[in-house]
Enzyme design. Structure first.
Site: not given
Length: 352
Positions: A219, A243, A187, A247, A142
């Protein structure tokens, strides 16, 4: 104790829910002998309408000068057509980076009174959930170098050792105060930044010998949150992964209108906000659920002001109101007592 709080109501239901949180804060002040003062600032779409940009210098300066910040919500379809640099969400990024708020805490708690709202089977949930997602907030994709060149666009995920160290330490410290278990999500089989992340988690581990740490690829972590969410206590991860996973964790609880968040810097100064959006379609209709914002105030008292007793008093008041069967429209079921935004705020304040 005297504390000055910057209020940033924002857009949509933001002003509705912030007003109820202030009501509860004032009740805390009366009960425990504290004085809370407030100053209101524009940010988000309302700021675009007023001055042509999502975050004014005066807003950032006023928030920096406060003891803590309470944010409602920003954004809405009205501003979706705008260029990315002018969208309301840029106010959030500007506040976070401008105040150095690198640590985002998002608890995902399934309240026993609302267990029927959970989309997972009872045998998976068991006695409920209490997960804390610790998300790095001012680095990663970001904030990395980005651009567009004809038929190509790029966004860069970049982290320094110091950025990773400070958020990982927060994760370990929070795990020490909970169940002493931390899952680091990365990752590392693909990304160089994740390989550095994992190296630092391992290097710091001996400094926190009482915390059991394990690693998951992002994942797999997303799958495990649905398959067996009770395996998690504290999850620490980088900005974009956090993020998405926070959620997902919030939706597992089935009650997004109940969940608060905190964004902190190293001295525990923070900005507090509910995790839900601005919901402009119900703004001003006395429908919105203020509990997530009220619980964000509890987090403010706990993490920025070291008022643990007062924080627990708010949480117990919320639980007492839920036990009595009161519900706003988003969590209402038959046989419950439906109330509006203002009445829910009144009930929690009275329960204190």
């Amino acid at each position: 104790m005297k504390k000055h709080i910057a209020l940033v109501p924002g857009d949509g239901i933001g002003p509705d829910i912030v007003a109820e949180a202030v009501k509860v804060l004032d009740s805390v002040g009366r009960k425990f002998g504290h004085t809370f003062t407030y100053e209101t600032f524009l940010a988000g779409g309302c700021s675009i309408d007023a001055i042509g940009k999502p975050l004014a210098e005066e807003t950032l300066a006023g928030c920096k000068a406060s003891d803590s910040v309470l944010l409602g919500a920003v954004g809405g379809p009205k501003w979706d057509h705008m260029a990315s640099e002018l969208r309301p969400e840029k106010a959030l990024l500007g506040l976070r980076s401008g105040m150095g708020l690198f640590c985002n805490l998002r608890p995902a708690i399934l309240y026993g009174q609302l267990s029927g709202a959970c989309p997972l089977k009872n045998e998976i949930i068991g006695e409920g959930l209490d997960i804390m997602v610790v998300r790095e907030l001012t680095g990663g994709i970001y904030f990395g170098e980005r651009g567009r060149d004809k038929d190509k666009a790029y966004d860069t995920m970049s982290y320094t050792v110091s950025e990773i160290e400070r958020i990982v330490r927060k994760g370990y410290e929070i795990a020490q105060k909970r169940n002493k278990k931390m899952t680091s999500v990365d990752k590392a089989n693909i990304l160089n930044s994740s390989q550095l992340w994992r190296e630092i988690v391992e290097r710091l581990s001996p400094e926190y010998p009482d915390v059991v740490v394990n690693h998951l690829y992002v994942d797999n972590a997303a799958m495990q949150l649905v398959r067996n969410p009770r395996q998690f206590d504290v999850i620490v991860t980088e900005n974009m992964f956090g993020d998405i996973l926070s959620d997902e964790a919030s939706q597992i609880t089935g009650s997004i209108g109940m969940l608060p968040s905190a964004s902190l810097r190293s001295d525990n100064f923070g900005m507090y906000e509910p995790i839900h959006g601005s919901a402009p379609d119900i703004a001003g209709q006395d429908i919105a659920n203020p509990i997530a914002t009220i619980l964000s105030v509890a987090m403010m008292l706990r993490y920025s002001f070291a008022m643990e007793v007062e924080a627990k008093a708010i949480e117990e008041a919320v639980s007492k109101v839920l036990d009595a069967g009161y519900r706003t429209a988003d969590i209402f079921t038959e046989s419950m007592k439906k109330v509006g935004t203002k009445e829910m705020g009144d009930l929690v304040a009275q329960a204190l």
